[in-house]
Design an enzyme around this catalytic site. Structure first.
Site, PDB file in Angstrom:
ATOM      1  N   ASP A 172       0.340  -0.934   0.220  1.00  0.00           N
ATOM      2  CA  ASP A 172       0.052   0.246   0.175  1.00  0.00           C
ATOM      3  C   ASP A 172       0.520   0.802   0.181  1.00  0.00           C
ATOM      4  O   ASP A 172       1.764   0.770   0.022  1.00  0.00           O
ATOM      5  CB  ASP A 172      -1.118   0.089   1.288  1.00  0.00           C
ATOM      6  CG  ASP A 172      -0.632  -0.200   2.654  1.00  0.00           C
ATOM      7  OD1 ASP A 172       0.782  -0.076   2.708  1.00  0.00           O
ATOM      8  OD2 ASP A 172      -1.573  -0.005   3.513  1.00  0.00           O
TER       9      ASP A 172
ATOM     10  N   ASN B  40      -8.040  -0.890  13.674  1.00  0.00           N
ATOM     11  CA  ASN B  40      -8.968  -0.905  13.810  1.00  0.00           C
ATOM     12  C   ASN B  40      -9.187  -2.580  12.464  1.00  0.00           C
ATOM     13  O   ASN B  40     -10.275  -2.811  12.153  1.00  0.00           O
ATOM     14  CB  ASN B  40      -9.693   0.317  12.642  1.00  0.00           C
ATOM     15  CG  ASN B  40      -8.828   0.313  11.087  1.00  0.00           C
ATOM     16  OD1 ASN B  40      -7.853  -0.931  10.794  1.00  0.00           O
ATOM     17  ND2 ASN B  40      -8.954   1.489  10.687  1.00  0.00           N
TER      18      ASN B  40
ATOM     19  N   HIS C 236      -7.631  -3.345   9.553  1.00  0.00           N
ATOM     20  CA  HIS C 236      -7.056  -2.966   8.724  1.00  0.00           C
ATOM     21  C   HIS C 236      -5.763  -4.301   8.213  1.00  0.00           C
ATOM     22  O   HIS C 236      -5.198  -4.457   8.219  1.00  0.00           O
ATOM     23  CB  HIS C 236      -7.029  -1.687   7.772  1.00  0.00           C
ATOM     24  CG  HIS C 236      -5.654  -1.215   8.071  1.00  0.00           C
ATOM     25  ND1 HIS C 236      -5.421   0.363   8.708  1.00  0.00           N
ATOM     26  CD2 HIS C 236      -4.278  -1.635   8.954  1.00  0.00           C
ATOM     27  CE1 HIS C 236      -4.466   0.786   8.949  1.00  0.00           C
ATOM     28  NE2 HIS C 236      -3.294  -0.223   9.602  1.00  0.00           N
TER      29      HIS C 236
ATOM     30  N   GLU D  68      -9.524  -0.629   5.164  1.00  0.00           N
ATOM     31  CA  GLU D  68      -9.885  -0.633   5.390  1.00  0.00           C
ATOM     32  C   GLU D  68     -11.409  -1.376   6.266  1.00  0.00           C
ATOM     33  O   GLU D  68     -12.080  -1.619   5.443  1.00  0.00           O
ATOM     34  CB  GLU D  68     -10.272   0.786   5.668  1.00  0.00           C
ATOM     35  CG  GLU D  68      -9.091   1.821   5.207  1.00  0.00           C
ATOM     36  CD  GLU D  68      -8.887   1.894   6.905  1.00  0.00           C
ATOM     37  OE1 GLU D  68      -8.358   1.419   7.755  1.00  0.00           O
ATOM     38  OE2 GLU D  68      -7.505   3.036   7.123  1.00  0.00           O
TER      39      GLU D  68
END
Ligand code: PGA
Length: 242
Positions: free
Chosen positions: A67, A132, A134, A139
């Site tokens: 990413d 979270n 991800h 996400e």
């Protein structure tokens, strides 16, 4: 899925390095998906050490960022390109990082996925997990069949990168990421998580149902996943096989 619990973050880094080196020994021209963040730093330190002392050779291996941020110049402080420049010094033959300054980030990240595929796919993809849930910049809300794309970063992810960019306001709003489908297409996956702040999400990803709210839970669908955890990150799990 395999889970291994080690004493601390350094031990996780050493074990991760051993696994990466093993993959490259078995296939010198291996294609590796590579993460950024605080978690993999001990792994990169160890990989650099082993490359320097001659116990590992990455001269034929290729790395790919999984990413990157979008909308800031290539190599701007805080970008993954800058992270790799600073930390991935194990002498890879090539390391492909999408250009965070690309005028068309969607085309840029799709080109990354195409390059990975054209190279035969990842032999090993190393991942961290966000607080979270991800994986890469997939996400919460990311389905198992998502492909490479531009995403809006959550407040949690932007906050996690505030220091690197010199303040929250400077963290880009958008990221480019390989999709969940691209990641689970890797022949093998290695997931690293350390620290108590990851304990709840690790338990949920490993022991909870597979669901888009916790993208890392999709890794349960892959036969060859190894989680390397330190004790604090493993603390909320009901059981481990370690
Ligand atoms: P961290 O990031 O290692 O900095 O906690 C993990 C991730 O977002 O993948």
């Amino acid at each position: 899925m395999q889970i291994r619990v080690l004493d601390d973050a350094e031990a996780v880094g050493r074990e991760a390095a051993t696994i990466v080196c093993g993959a490259v020994r078995a296939k010198p021209a291996a294609a590796l998906g590579l993460p950024t963040g605080a978690t993999p730093l001990p792994m990169y330190r160890e990989l650099g050490r082993r490359a320097r002392d001659g116990s590992a050779d990455f001269g034929e291996a290729t790395g790919y960022a999984i990413d990157e941020f979008a909308g800031v110049p290539f190599y701007a402080p805080g970008t993954n390109a800058e992270f790799f420049r600073a930390h991935a010094d194990m002498g890879l033959r090539a390391l492909t990082v999408p250009d965070s300054g690309a005028p068309d980030p969607d085309a840029e990240v799709r080109a990354l996925a195409t390059a990975v595929e054209a190279g035969g796919g990842f032999d090993l993809c190393v991942l961290g997990i966000g607080a979270n849930g991800h994986i890469a910049f997939n996400e919460p809300g990311s389905e198992v069949d998502t492909s490479a794309r531009v995403v809006e970063l959550t407040a949690t992810s932007r906050r996690a990168h505030a220091a690197g960019f010199g303040g929250l306001a400077r963290v880009p709003a958008l990221g480019m990421t390989l999709g969940v489908a691209d990641l689970v297409a890797s022949r093998r996956l290695l997931v690293l998580a350390t620290g108590a702040e990851k304990a709840a999400i690790v338990a949920s990803a490993i022991e909870g149902p597979m669901r888009a709210e916790v993208p890392a839970s999709w890794l349960q669908s892959h036969g060859l996943v190894l989680w390397l955890l330190d004790r604090p990150a493993a603390a909320a799990m009901r059981k481990t096989d370690a």
